[in-house]
Design a protein around this motif. Structure first.
Motif, PDB file in Angstrom:
ATOM      1  N   PHE A  36       0.843  -1.194   0.000  1.00 16.07           N
ATOM      2  CA  PHE A  36       0.000   0.000   0.000  1.00 16.07           C
ATOM      3  C   PHE A  36       0.877   1.242   0.000  1.00 16.07           C
ATOM      4  O   PHE A  36       1.739   1.408   0.861  1.00 16.07           O
ATOM      5  CB  PHE A  36      -0.894   0.046   1.248  1.00 16.07           C
ATOM      6  N   GLN A  37       0.633   2.125  -0.935  1.00 16.64           N
ATOM      7  CA  GLN A  37       1.383   3.374  -1.046  1.00 16.64           C
ATOM      8  C   GLN A  37       0.899   4.360   0.016  1.00 16.64           C
ATOM      9  O   GLN A  37      -0.296   4.503   0.242  1.00 16.64           O
ATOM     10  CB  GLN A  37       1.159   3.951  -2.433  1.00 16.64           C
ATOM     11  N   THR A  38       1.859   5.016   0.669  1.00 20.04           N
ATOM     12  CA  THR A  38       1.536   6.041   1.653  1.00 20.04           C
ATOM     13  C   THR A  38       2.611   7.123   1.606  1.00 20.04           C
ATOM     14  O   THR A  38       3.742   6.851   1.216  1.00 20.04           O
ATOM     15  CB  THR A  38       1.434   5.452   3.082  1.00 20.04           C
ATOM     16  N   ASP A  39       2.243   8.332   1.968  1.00 21.00           N
ATOM     17  CA  ASP A  39       3.209   9.436   1.973  1.00 21.00           C
ATOM     18  C   ASP A  39       4.152   9.380   3.174  1.00 21.00           C
ATOM     19  O   ASP A  39       5.225   9.969   3.143  1.00 21.00           O
ATOM     20  CB  ASP A  39       2.485  10.785   1.977  1.00 21.00           C
ATOM     21  N   ASP A  40       3.747   8.701   4.253  1.00 23.44           N
ATOM     22  CA  ASP A  40       4.545   8.684   5.472  1.00 23.44           C
ATOM     23  C   ASP A  40       4.439   7.304   6.128  1.00 23.44           C
ATOM     24  O   ASP A  40       3.491   7.029   6.871  1.00 23.44           O
ATOM     25  CB  ASP A  40       4.056   9.784   6.427  1.00 23.44           C
ATOM     26  N   VAL A  41       5.396   6.448   5.825  1.00 27.32           N
ATOM     27  CA  VAL A  41       5.377   5.078   6.336  1.00 27.32           C
ATOM     28  C   VAL A  41       5.430   5.062   7.863  1.00 27.32           C
ATOM     29  O   VAL A  41       4.675   4.330   8.505  1.00 27.32           O
ATOM     30  CB  VAL A  41       6.541   4.248   5.731  1.00 27.32           C
ATOM     31  N   GLU A  42       6.299   5.882   8.446  1.00 23.05           N
ATOM     32  CA  GLU A  42       6.448   5.884   9.903  1.00 23.05           C
ATOM     33  C   GLU A  42       5.155   6.289  10.608  1.00 23.05           C
ATOM     34  O   GLU A  42       4.725   5.644  11.561  1.00 23.05           O
ATOM     35  CB  GLU A  42       7.589   6.820  10.346  1.00 23.05           C
ATOM     36  N   ALA A  43       4.521   7.356  10.132  1.00 20.97           N
ATOM     37  CA  ALA A  43       3.287   7.833  10.764  1.00 20.97           C
ATOM     38  C   ALA A  43       2.143   6.837  10.575  1.00 20.97           C
ATOM     39  O   ALA A  43       1.368   6.584  11.503  1.00 20.97           O
ATOM     40  CB  ALA A  43       2.894   9.198  10.204  1.00 20.97           C
TER      41      ALA A  43
ATOM     42  N   LEU B  28      -1.509   2.574  12.650  1.00 22.66           N
ATOM     43  CA  LEU B  28      -2.058   1.220  12.575  1.00 22.66           C
ATOM     44  C   LEU B  28      -1.657   0.389  13.791  1.00 22.66           C
ATOM     45  O   LEU B  28      -2.467  -0.382  14.310  1.00 22.66           O
ATOM     46  CB  LEU B  28      -1.606   0.535  11.283  1.00 22.66           C
ATOM     47  N   GLN B  29      -0.434   0.560  14.249  1.00 19.40           N
ATOM     48  CA  GLN B  29       0.010  -0.172  15.430  1.00 19.40           C
ATOM     49  C   GLN B  29      -0.836   0.226  16.646  1.00 19.40           C
ATOM     50  O   GLN B  29      -1.212  -0.623  17.450  1.00 19.40           O
ATOM     51  CB  GLN B  29       1.484   0.086  15.671  1.00 19.40           C
ATOM     52  N   ALA B  30      -1.182   1.498  16.768  1.00 18.23           N
ATOM     53  CA  ALA B  30      -2.038   1.966  17.863  1.00 18.23           C
ATOM     54  C   ALA B  30      -3.435   1.359  17.781  1.00 18.23           C
ATOM     55  O   ALA B  30      -4.113   1.216  18.793  1.00 18.23           O
ATOM     56  CB  ALA B  30      -2.115   3.492  17.851  1.00 18.23           C
ATOM     57  N   ALA B  31      -3.846   0.987  16.556  1.00 15.70           N
ATOM     58  CA  ALA B  31      -5.150   0.354  16.356  1.00 15.70           C
ATOM     59  C   ALA B  31      -5.075  -1.162  16.526  1.00 15.70           C
ATOM     60  O   ALA B  31      -6.065  -1.861  16.293  1.00 15.70           O
ATOM     61  CB  ALA B  31      -5.685   0.694  14.967  1.00 15.70           C
ATOM     62  N   GLY B  32      -3.907  -1.675  16.923  1.00 21.02           N
ATOM     63  CA  GLY B  32      -3.765  -3.102  17.186  1.00 21.02           C
ATOM     64  C   GLY B  32      -3.266  -3.937  16.024  1.00 21.02           C
ATOM     65  O   GLY B  32      -3.247  -5.164  16.110  1.00 21.02           O
ATOM     66  N   VAL B  33      -2.850  -3.304  14.934  1.00 25.50           N
ATOM     67  CA  VAL B  33      -2.356  -4.041  13.776  1.00 25.50           C
ATOM     68  C   VAL B  33      -0.979  -4.608  14.099  1.00 25.50           C
ATOM     69  O   VAL B  33      -0.135  -3.927  14.687  1.00 25.50           O
ATOM     70  CB  VAL B  33      -2.301  -3.138  12.525  1.00 25.50           C
ATOM     71  N   ARG B  34      -0.766  -5.858  13.715  1.00 29.35           N
ATOM     72  CA  ARG B  34       0.497  -6.546  13.995  1.00 29.35           C
ATOM     73  C   ARG B  34       1.504  -6.311  12.867  1.00 29.35           C
ATOM     74  O   ARG B  34       1.275  -6.705  11.728  1.00 29.35           O
ATOM     75  CB  ARG B  34       0.264  -8.038  14.156  1.00 29.35           C
ATOM     76  N   PHE B  35       2.617  -5.680  13.205  1.00 27.99           N
ATOM     77  CA  PHE B  35       3.720  -5.480  12.264  1.00 27.99           C
ATOM     78  C   PHE B  35       4.763  -6.558  12.490  1.00 27.99           C
ATOM     79  O   PHE B  35       5.044  -6.931  13.633  1.00 27.99           O
ATOM     80  CB  PHE B  35       4.326  -4.081  12.423  1.00 27.99           C
ATOM     81  N   VAL B  36       5.340  -7.054  11.401  1.00 25.54           N
ATOM     82  CA  VAL B  36       6.362  -8.088  11.500  1.00 25.54           C
ATOM     83  C   VAL B  36       7.751  -7.540  11.165  1.00 25.54           C
ATOM     84  O   VAL B  36       8.731  -8.278  11.256  1.00 25.54           O
ATOM     85  CB  VAL B  36       6.021  -9.325  10.639  1.00 25.54           C
ATOM     86  N   THR B  37       7.822  -6.261  10.765  1.00 28.06           N
ATOM     87  CA  THR B  37       9.114  -5.593  10.580  1.00 28.06           C
ATOM     88  C   THR B  37       8.997  -4.166  11.095  1.00 28.06           C
ATOM     89  O   THR B  37       7.910  -3.601  11.169  1.00 28.06           O
ATOM     90  CB  THR B  37       9.557  -5.497   9.097  1.00 28.06           C
ATOM     91  N   ASP B  38      10.133  -3.605  11.422  1.00 25.49           N
ATOM     92  CA  ASP B  38      10.224  -2.173  11.644  1.00 25.49           C
ATOM     93  C   ASP B  38      10.232  -1.525  10.264  1.00 25.49           C
ATOM     94  O   ASP B  38      10.269  -2.216   9.239  1.00 25.49           O
ATOM     95  CB  ASP B  38      11.510  -1.822  12.382  1.00 25.49           C
ATOM     96  N   VAL B  39      10.236  -0.224  10.204  1.00 25.26           N
ATOM     97  CA  VAL B  39      10.392   0.477   8.926  1.00 25.26           C
ATOM     98  C   VAL B  39      11.811   0.206   8.439  1.00 25.26           C
ATOM     99  O   VAL B  39      12.760   0.294   9.220  1.00 25.26           O
ATOM    100  CB  VAL B  39      10.147   1.994   9.078  1.00 25.26           C
ATOM    101  N   PHE B  40      11.951  -0.176   7.181  1.00 24.36           N
ATOM    102  CA  PHE B  40      13.282  -0.397   6.624  1.00 24.36           C
ATOM    103  C   PHE B  40      13.417   0.302   5.283  1.00 24.36           C
ATOM    104  O   PHE B  40      12.429   0.599   4.620  1.00 24.36           O
ATOM    105  CB  PHE B  40      13.616  -1.893   6.518  1.00 24.36           C
ATOM    106  N   ASP B  41      14.652   0.558   4.910  1.00 27.31           N
ATOM    107  CA  ASP B  41      14.990   1.307   3.705  1.00 27.31           C
ATOM    108  C   ASP B  41      15.624   0.363   2.699  1.00 27.31           C
ATOM    109  O   ASP B  41      16.641  -0.266   2.989  1.00 27.31           O
ATOM    110  CB  ASP B  41      15.964   2.423   4.080  1.00 27.31           C
ATOM    111  N   SER B  42      15.022   0.243   1.514  1.00 23.95           N
ATOM    112  CA  SER B  42      15.544  -0.655   0.481  1.00 23.95           C
ATOM    113  C   SER B  42      16.582   0.016  -0.412  1.00 23.95           C
ATOM    114  O   SER B  42      17.162  -0.620  -1.268  1.00 23.95           O
ATOM    115  CB  SER B  42      14.399  -1.159  -0.404  1.00 23.95           C
ATOM    116  N   GLY B  43      16.772   1.310  -0.237  1.00 24.60           N
ATOM    117  CA  GLY B  43      17.659   2.064  -1.110  1.00 24.60           C
ATOM    118  C   GLY B  43      16.902   2.940  -2.087  1.00 24.60           C
ATOM    119  O   GLY B  43      17.451   3.895  -2.628  1.00 24.60           O
ATOM    120  N   VAL B  44      15.628   2.625  -2.320  1.00 25.70           N
ATOM    121  CA  VAL B  44      14.767   3.470  -3.160  1.00 25.70           C
ATOM    122  C   VAL B  44      13.413   3.718  -2.503  1.00 25.70           C
ATOM    123  O   VAL B  44      12.637   4.542  -2.968  1.00 25.70           O
ATOM    124  CB  VAL B  44      14.534   2.876  -4.576  1.00 25.70           C
ATOM    125  N   CYS B  45      13.122   2.988  -1.426  1.00 23.56           N
ATOM    126  CA  CYS B  45      11.823   3.156  -0.778  1.00 23.56           C
ATOM    127  C   CYS B  45      11.905   2.768   0.690  1.00 23.56           C
ATOM    128  O   CYS B  45      12.812   2.063   1.116  1.00 23.56           O
ATOM    129  CB  CYS B  45      10.750   2.333  -1.480  1.00 23.56           C
TER     130      CYS B  45
END
Length: 139
Positions: free
Chosen positions: A76-83, A88-105
């Protein structure tokens, strides 16, 4: 239409399997905030719009299929991945990675209630060009 002129012209929608249609509908419509498009009659399936992509959430058993989570994530495209991750995490969504940088995204992988992998994604650089970006030959 003759088969000589028939061709694939696009993708109308992608399906995401669920074992619990009502739960999945709340997740995609309320938690993710995707606009509702339509329900498939009285069947446990509905479509949500994510920019230029329509996502069909369907309870697979009602369509004679065994439930299996998707193996590959939908990004899903978003303007601010961290925010968006924090929201979503505050709404109880389970993340399996932290934010990571691929070199282009920037990306962060999370799961829907059925365990289907999803990604928050924001491209910040141009895609590669030149020999490393060459496309494979068609089969």
């Amino acid at each position: 239409m003759s088969t000589a002129t028939a061709s694939i012209t696009g993708v109308d929608f992608v399906c995401l399997p669920t074992e619990d249609f009502e739960r999945a509908s709340r997740f995609y419509g309320e938690t993710l905030g995707l606009p509702y498009v339509k329900r498939w009659g009285d069947r446990p399936a509905a479509e949500y719009q994510a920019g230029n992509l329509t996502i069909a959430v369907m309870e697979t058993a009602a369509f004679g299929q065994e439930f299996r989570r998707n193996g590959g994530p939908l990004a899903f495209q978003t303007d601010d991945v961290e925010a968006m991750r924090a929201k979503l995490q505050a709404a109880g969504v389970r993340f399996v990675t932290d934010v990571f940088d691929s070199g282009v995204c920037l990306q962060a992988v999370f799961l829907d209630p059925d365990g289907n992998p999803l990604i928050l994604h924001r491209r910040y650089a141009e895609a590669a060009s030149g020999p490393e970006a060459e496309q494979p030959e068609p089969l």
